[in-house]
Design a protein around this motif. Structure first.
Motif, PDB file in Angstrom:
ATOM      1  N   THR A  61       1.557  -8.425 -10.474  1.00 37.04           N
ATOM      2  CA  THR A  61       1.868  -9.155  -9.238  1.00 37.04           C
ATOM      3  C   THR A  61       3.227  -8.720  -8.698  1.00 37.04           C
ATOM      4  OG1 THR A  61       0.517 -11.042  -9.902  1.00 37.04           O
ATOM      5  CG2 THR A  61       2.216 -11.460  -8.240  1.00 37.04           C
ATOM      6  N   ALA A  62       4.215  -8.650  -9.571  1.00 36.29           N
ATOM      7  CA  ALA A  62       5.557  -8.215  -9.153  1.00 36.29           C
ATOM      8  C   ALA A  62       5.536  -6.762  -8.680  1.00 36.29           C
ATOM      9  CB  ALA A  62       6.544  -8.387 -10.308  1.00 36.29           C
ATOM     10  N   LEU A  63       4.778  -5.922  -9.372  1.00 38.08           N
ATOM     11  CA  LEU A  63       4.700  -4.507  -8.995  1.00 38.08           C
ATOM     12  C   LEU A  63       4.056  -4.323  -7.627  1.00 38.08           C
ATOM     13  CD1 LEU A  63       3.753  -3.107 -12.483  1.00 38.08           C
ATOM     14  CD2 LEU A  63       5.744  -2.361 -11.130  1.00 38.08           C
ATOM     15  N   LEU A  64       3.042  -5.122  -7.301  1.00 36.74           N
ATOM     16  CA  LEU A  64       2.390  -5.014  -5.991  1.00 36.74           C
ATOM     17  C   LEU A  64       3.318  -5.437  -4.860  1.00 36.74           C
ATOM     18  CD1 LEU A  64      -1.257  -6.179  -6.695  1.00 36.74           C
ATOM     19  CD2 LEU A  64      -0.359  -3.850  -6.549  1.00 36.74           C
ATOM     20  N   GLU A  65       4.192  -6.379  -5.130  1.00 35.31           N
ATOM     21  CA  GLU A  65       5.202  -6.750  -4.130  1.00 35.31           C
ATOM     22  C   GLU A  65       6.211  -5.617  -3.972  1.00 35.31           C
ATOM     23  OE1 GLU A  65       7.050 -10.562  -4.743  1.00 35.31           O
ATOM     24  OE2 GLU A  65       5.124 -11.454  -5.300  1.00 35.31           O
ATOM     25  N   PHE A  66       6.550  -4.989  -5.076  1.00 34.04           N
ATOM     26  CA  PHE A  66       7.532  -3.913  -5.115  1.00 34.04           C
ATOM     27  C   PHE A  66       7.011  -2.648  -4.439  1.00 34.04           C
ATOM     28  CE2 PHE A  66       9.327  -0.342  -7.679  1.00 34.04           C
ATOM     29  CZ  PHE A  66      10.680  -0.528  -7.359  1.00 34.04           C
ATOM     30  N   TRP A  67       5.745  -2.281  -4.722  1.00 32.48           N
ATOM     31  CA  TRP A  67       5.154  -1.046  -4.185  1.00 32.48           C
ATOM     32  C   TRP A  67       3.663  -1.280  -3.924  1.00 32.48           C
ATOM     33  CZ3 TRP A  67       7.238   2.724  -1.743  1.00 32.48           C
ATOM     34  CH2 TRP A  67       6.561   3.932  -1.544  1.00 32.48           C
ATOM     35  N   PRO A  68       3.295  -1.777  -2.748  1.00 34.49           N
ATOM     36  CA  PRO A  68       1.901  -2.131  -2.440  1.00 34.49           C
ATOM     37  C   PRO A  68       0.862  -1.029  -2.674  1.00 34.49           C
ATOM     38  CG  PRO A  68       3.372  -3.029  -0.776  1.00 34.49           C
ATOM     39  CD  PRO A  68       4.209  -2.144  -1.667  1.00 34.49           C
ATOM     40  N   PRO A  69       1.177   0.267  -2.550  1.00 34.42           N
ATOM     41  CA  PRO A  69       0.133   1.280  -2.799  1.00 34.42           C
ATOM     42  C   PRO A  69      -0.495   1.224  -4.190  1.00 34.42           C
ATOM     43  CG  PRO A  69       1.915   2.282  -1.570  1.00 34.42           C
ATOM     44  CD  PRO A  69       2.387   0.899  -1.981  1.00 34.42           C
ATOM     45  N   TYR A  70       0.145   0.559  -5.158  1.00 31.19           N
ATOM     46  CA  TYR A  70      -0.476   0.442  -6.478  1.00 31.19           C
ATOM     47  C   TYR A  70      -1.856  -0.215  -6.373  1.00 31.19           C
ATOM     48  CZ  TYR A  70       3.884   1.773  -8.875  1.00 31.19           C
ATOM     49  OH  TYR A  70       4.987   2.446  -9.332  1.00 31.19           O
ATOM     50  N   SER A  71      -2.038  -1.142  -5.427  1.00 29.06           N
ATOM     51  CA  SER A  71      -3.348  -1.784  -5.288  1.00 29.06           C
ATOM     52  C   SER A  71      -4.401  -0.777  -4.826  1.00 29.06           C
ATOM     53  CB  SER A  71      -3.288  -2.977  -4.331  1.00 29.06           C
ATOM     54  OG  SER A  71      -3.002  -2.546  -3.021  1.00 29.06           O
ATOM     55  N   THR A  72      -4.010   0.156  -3.961  1.00 30.67           N
ATOM     56  CA  THR A  72      -4.936   1.206  -3.515  1.00 30.67           C
ATOM     57  C   THR A  72      -5.292   2.118  -4.683  1.00 30.67           C
ATOM     58  OG1 THR A  72      -3.972   1.145  -1.316  1.00 30.67           O
ATOM     59  CG2 THR A  72      -5.247   3.112  -1.881  1.00 30.67           C
ATOM     60  N   TYR A  73      -4.292   2.463  -5.487  1.00 33.08           N
ATOM     61  CA  TYR A  73      -4.557   3.319  -6.649  1.00 33.08           C
ATOM     62  C   TYR A  73      -5.557   2.643  -7.590  1.00 33.08           C
ATOM     63  CZ  TYR A  73      -0.219   5.785  -5.315  1.00 33.08           C
ATOM     64  OH  TYR A  73       0.762   6.478  -4.654  1.00 33.08           O
ATOM     65  N   GLN A  74      -5.358   1.330  -7.857  1.00 36.09           N
ATOM     66  CA  GLN A  74      -6.246   0.629  -8.773  1.00 36.09           C
ATOM     67  C   GLN A  74      -7.658   0.532  -8.196  1.00 36.09           C
ATOM     68  OE1 GLN A  74      -5.746  -0.925 -12.264  1.00 36.09           O
ATOM     69  NE2 GLN A  74      -7.760  -0.148 -11.720  1.00 36.09           N
ATOM     70  N   ALA A  75      -7.773   0.305  -6.893  1.00 36.64           N
ATOM     71  CA  ALA A  75      -9.090   0.189  -6.257  1.00 36.64           C
ATOM     72  C   ALA A  75      -9.853   1.511  -6.303  1.00 36.64           C
ATOM     73  CB  ALA A  75      -8.929  -0.273  -4.810  1.00 36.64           C
ATOM     74  N   ARG A  76      -9.135   2.606  -6.393  1.00 30.40           N
ATOM     75  CA  ARG A  76      -9.745   3.933  -6.356  1.00 30.40           C
ATOM     76  C   ARG A  76     -10.328   4.353  -7.704  1.00 30.40           C
ATOM     77  NH1 ARG A  76      -5.436   7.747  -4.291  1.00 30.40           N
ATOM     78  NH2 ARG A  76      -5.684   6.532  -2.410  1.00 30.40           N
ATOM     79  N   VAL A  77      -9.901   3.713  -8.788  1.00 29.37           N
ATOM     80  CA  VAL A  77     -10.321   4.143 -10.128  1.00 29.37           C
ATOM     81  C   VAL A  77     -11.003   2.993 -10.880  1.00 29.37           C
ATOM     82  CG1 VAL A  77      -8.528   5.914 -10.308  1.00 29.37           C
ATOM     83  CG2 VAL A  77      -8.060   3.621 -11.166  1.00 29.37           C
ATOM     84  N   THR A  78     -11.839   3.341 -11.854  1.00 30.10           N
ATOM     85  CA  THR A  78     -12.491   2.312 -12.659  1.00 30.10           C
ATOM     86  C   THR A  78     -11.656   1.930 -13.875  1.00 30.10           C
ATOM     87  OG1 THR A  78     -13.753   4.003 -13.845  1.00 30.10           O
ATOM     88  CG2 THR A  78     -14.822   2.967 -11.943  1.00 30.10           C
ATOM     89  N   ARG A  79     -10.760   2.804 -14.289  1.00 31.32           N
ATOM     90  CA  ARG A  79      -9.928   2.487 -15.450  1.00 31.32           C
ATOM     91  C   ARG A  79      -8.908   1.412 -15.064  1.00 31.32           C
ATOM     92  NH1 ARG A  79      -4.764   4.892 -15.063  1.00 31.32           N
ATOM     93  NH2 ARG A  79      -4.639   6.377 -13.346  1.00 31.32           N
ATOM     94  N   LYS A  80      -8.452   0.667 -16.053  1.00 33.26           N
ATOM     95  CA  LYS A  80      -7.390  -0.307 -15.824  1.00 33.26           C
ATOM     96  C   LYS A  80      -6.063   0.436 -15.940  1.00 33.26           C
ATOM     97  CE  LYS A  80      -5.973  -4.888 -17.236  1.00 33.26           C
ATOM     98  NZ  LYS A  80      -6.272  -5.979 -18.192  1.00 33.26           N
TER      99      LYS A  80
END
Length: 159
Positions: free
Chosen positions: A130-149
């Protein structure tokens, strides 16, 4: 103007084209500039805080130096590292290295600091994410693009 520049870079960094090119270009530039400035400048850190992680190779046992974006934590002695691999399918090699050998070191603002890495799981990972997504929102796009956690590590300075 700085806010606009950051938003533009965030949009570009979330694209698939960036994910194809950046892993080959960004680390090489970071290592070169870091070496030329004797550890005082990390090119990518002009946008995001960054470290040079020196870990032990999981298979080779050799030292591996990897420039990484990081999120410094408020205590001043720990940082979050995200194994996003720019939204590519596989986990980055440095995450395998830290799982095998959690004792490492970082170059942070020109200082070498010994650290211990911990892979975050469950609630601890959720709070950090949650803190990382506030810090750098593109992490959510990276996670949505891959099946791995995507792996998240907390590295903490060791005495």
């Amino acid at each position: 103007m700085a806010g606009l520049g950051v938003r533009i870079v965030q949009r570009v960094s979330a694209t698939r084209g960036f994910a194809k090119v950046a892993p080959h270009v960004v680390p090489a530039l970071d290592r070169a500039v870091h070496r030329l400035t004797r550890g005082r400048v990390l090119l990518s850190a002009q946008l995001l805080p960054g470290v040079i992680l020196t870990s032990t190779g999981a298979r080779t046992g050799l030292p591996r130096r990897t420039p990484l974006a990081c999120m410094p934590e408020e205590d001043g002695t720990s940082w979050l590292l995200v194994g996003s691999n720019f939204g590519r399918t596989g986990h980055p090699a440095w995450t395998h290295n830290l799982l095998a050998h959690p004792e490492a070191s970082i170059s942070w603002k020109g200082r070498d600091i010994p650290v211990t890495a911990q892979l975050l799981e469950a609630e601890e990972r959720a709070a950090a994410w949650t803190a990382l997504l506030e810090f750098w929102p593109p992490y959510s796009t990276y996670q949505a693009r891959v099946t791995r956690k995507i792996r998240v590590f907390r590295i903490t300075a060791t005495p």
